[in-house]
Scaffold this motif. Structure first.
Motif, short mmCIF file in Angstrom:
data_model
loop_
_atom_site.label_atom_id
_atom_site.label_comp_id
_atom_site.label_asym_id
_atom_site.label_seq_id
_atom_site.Cartn_x
_atom_site.Cartn_y
_atom_site.Cartn_z
N SER A 128 52.81 29.72 73.89
CA SER A 128 53.34 29.46 72.59
C SER A 128 54.50 28.28 72.66
O SER A 128 55.53 28.69 73.43
CB SER A 128 53.58 30.63 72.03
OG SER A 128 54.52 30.43 70.85
N ARG A 129 54.79 27.36 71.57
CA ARG A 129 55.75 26.75 71.19
C ARG A 129 57.02 27.80 70.93
O ARG A 129 58.11 27.20 70.77
CB ARG A 129 55.61 25.79 70.19
CG ARG A 129 54.45 24.77 70.89
CD ARG A 129 54.38 23.58 69.70
NE ARG A 129 53.78 22.49 69.92
CZ ARG A 129 52.09 22.37 70.31
NH1 ARG A 129 51.47 23.38 69.98
NH2 ARG A 129 51.71 21.28 70.56
N ALA A 130 56.64 28.86 70.02
CA ALA A 130 57.56 29.63 69.61
C ALA A 130 57.72 30.81 70.56
O ALA A 130 57.79 31.99 70.07
CB ALA A 130 57.15 30.12 68.30
N ALA A 131 57.81 30.57 71.82
CA ALA A 131 57.85 31.67 72.82
C ALA A 131 59.33 32.45 72.88
O ALA A 131 60.21 32.20 72.31
CB ALA A 131 57.97 30.95 74.31
N THR A 132 59.01 33.85 73.14
CA THR A 132 60.22 34.84 73.23
C THR A 132 61.02 34.24 74.62
O THR A 132 60.51 33.57 75.23
CB THR A 132 59.67 35.94 73.31
OG1 THR A 132 59.08 36.29 74.71
CG2 THR A 132 58.80 36.49 72.28
N CYS A 136 59.65 32.60 78.16
CA CYS A 136 60.28 31.48 78.80
C CYS A 136 60.57 31.82 80.37
O CYS A 136 60.44 31.02 81.08
CB CYS A 136 61.44 30.92 77.95
SG CYS A 136 60.74 30.21 76.50
N GLY A 160 58.97 25.47 74.13
CA GLY A 160 58.62 26.81 74.57
C GLY A 160 58.06 26.91 75.87
O GLY A 160 58.88 26.44 76.88
N ILE A 161 56.90 27.59 76.10
CA ILE A 161 56.36 27.75 77.46
C ILE A 161 56.36 26.57 78.20
O ILE A 161 56.67 26.42 79.46
CB ILE A 161 55.06 28.41 77.30
CG1 ILE A 161 55.21 29.99 76.79
CG2 ILE A 161 54.46 28.71 78.77
CD1 ILE A 161 56.01 30.81 77.40
N GLU A 238 52.21 33.46 77.08
CA GLU A 238 52.28 33.90 75.78
C GLU A 238 51.61 32.89 74.88
O GLU A 238 51.57 31.98 75.09
CB GLU A 238 53.69 34.00 75.15
CG GLU A 238 54.61 35.09 75.58
CD GLU A 238 56.12 35.27 74.90
OE1 GLU A 238 56.53 36.47 75.15
OE2 GLU A 238 56.43 34.43 74.46
N SER A 243 46.23 29.73 69.04
CA SER A 243 47.19 28.96 69.68
C SER A 243 46.63 27.92 70.50
O SER A 243 45.20 28.09 70.98
CB SER A 243 47.95 30.07 70.73
OG SER A 243 48.56 29.21 71.58
N MET A 270 53.00 37.50 70.15
CA MET A 270 53.05 36.31 71.21
C MET A 270 51.93 36.86 72.32
O MET A 270 51.58 36.21 73.07
CB MET A 270 54.07 35.79 71.43
CG MET A 270 54.99 35.03 70.42
SD MET A 270 54.06 33.60 69.94
CE MET A 270 53.43 34.18 68.28
#
Length: 388
Positions: A128-132, A136, A160-161, A238, A243, A270
């Motif tokens: 995900s670009r919006a990773a937690t 990461c 993100g990732i 994630e 995605s 995610m």
């Protein structure tokens, strides 16, 4: 606006010929057919419009080849003036071998950095670009461990990732490849520009798009097929239920490559894409060792296959074979030349080519084989002997 003046085909080298085919807007499959038929882009251009039409090009495209857009052509030529930039065509020996095996390989690749990395055993790490923050951290941990164990880490330079995997690999002095959905000189997102420059200097950046090409939505799913095609397997860290990472995973499975996914909390949106992949047959992994256990034999098989292809293509008659310098080396004069070119100080691919007279394709396959056998070490795209 008046048409651009036609340029005489006789004045073009292979790079210019490839650029003319690309900027004409010809379909990728038609360009590959032309290159397969003629062996080079320059020869294909000399064949003329009737031949181009027989390969599926319409009159508009044929005219665009005859009278290229000089602005686009100049953009590509200017980018290729750098010594670290290359354009690798479908018919060239340096074209990445695993990428040849996918259903729709790009007819050419713009490459910044060490093109030899495209022959290394590779794992794609995506997510995900919006990773937690935890995602990461996991991406960095897997990238660090896998790169230290000899795998090249490929990803898409996204936030993100992707960025976490690239950064961790660079910190570990590992090999990393960024596959872009833009031109090879365009970072997306823009804040990843410093990362793009570091990868070009220490690893490899590739794109099928002309320099200067801006990010368009349709380019990124297309980019994912290249990422999947270069890799022995894809690891999804994630991913939400919708995605781009799932596209890469699906494309990997479709071309017979391995797919791995990290499980996550049922409360983390995610993680839902990863859970879906696992339900559909992806391998659930919790540690880098589990990925290595699957990919290490595949990397060895790849090295053997590449060695076999090169020996079939380049091996001289048996009577010309010489005694190797080391009993462990293959009985092949090319390996002797490579071994003589190698020293105990790290040496780049270009210098090895000058010393040995071998092509990048030959060097890449032989170095990969020797590295997997523990006789050569690689760092930042430079190689040295291990042992006497």
């Amino acid at each position: 606006m008046p048409a651009s003046p036609a340029l005489p085909i006789s004045d073009h080298d292979e790079h210019d010929a490839l650029l003319r085919l690309l900027t004409s807007g010809a379909p990728a499959a038609a360009i590959r057919r032309l290159l397969d038929s003629h062996g080079s882009a320059d020869t294909a251009l000399r064949a003329g419009a009737r031949d181009w039409a027989s390969h599926g090009l319409d009159a508009t495209t044929c005219n665009a080849i005859r009278t290229p857009d000089l602005v686009l052509l100049s953009r590509g030529q200017s980018w290729l003036e750098s010594a670290s930039h290359e354009l690798i065509g479908w018919s060239q020996a340096d074209y990445p071998p695993l990428l040849r095996r996918i259903p729709s390989p790009p007819p050419m690749l713009f490459v910044a950095g060490d093109a030899g990395l495209l022959w290394r055993p590779t794992v794609a790490i995506v997510g995900s670009r919006a990773a937690t923050a935890g995602g990461c951290t996991n991406a960095a941990m897997f990238a660090d461990a896998l790169s230290r164990n000899g795998l090249c880490i490929a990803s898409g330079l996204a936030a993100g990732i992707d960025a976490a995997a690239h950064e961790a690999t660079l910190r570990a002095d590992g090999a990393t490849v960024a596959v872009l959905g833009t031109g090879p000189d365009i970072a997306y997102p823009v804040r990843n520009r410093p990362l793009l420059e570091r990868i070009a200097a220490q690893g490899c950046v590739i794109s099928e798009h002309l320099p200067g090409t801006r990010p368009l939505r349709q380019y990124f799913p297309s980019r994912n097929r290249i990422l999947a095609g270069l890799s022995l397997g894809t690891l999804v860290i994630e991913a939400a239920e919708r995605s781009g990472a799932l596209i890469t995973a699906r494309l990997s499975a479709e071309v017979g490559r391995e797919v791995f996914a990290l499980p996550g909390s049922i409360h983390n949106p995610m993680a839902r894409g990863c859970h879906r992949l696992i339900r559909e047959g992806a391998q659930l992994v919790e540690s880098p060792d589990e990925v290595l256990e699957v990919l290490a034999p595949l990397a060895i098989d790849l090295a053997k296959a590449l060695r076999g292809e090169l020996e079939a293509s380049y091996a001289p008659p048996q009577a010309q074979l010489q005694t190797p310098l080391q009993p462990c080396l293959p009985i092949d004069p090319d390996y002797n030349r490579l071994w003589e070119a190698l020293g105990h100080d790290p040496t780049g691919m270009d210098e090895l080519g000058q010393r040995s007279g071998l092509t990048t394709a030959e060097l890449s396959a032989m170095l990969l084989s020797l590295e997997l056998e523990g006789r050569v070490a690689a760092e930042h795209g430079r190689y040295c002997r291990i042992g006497p």
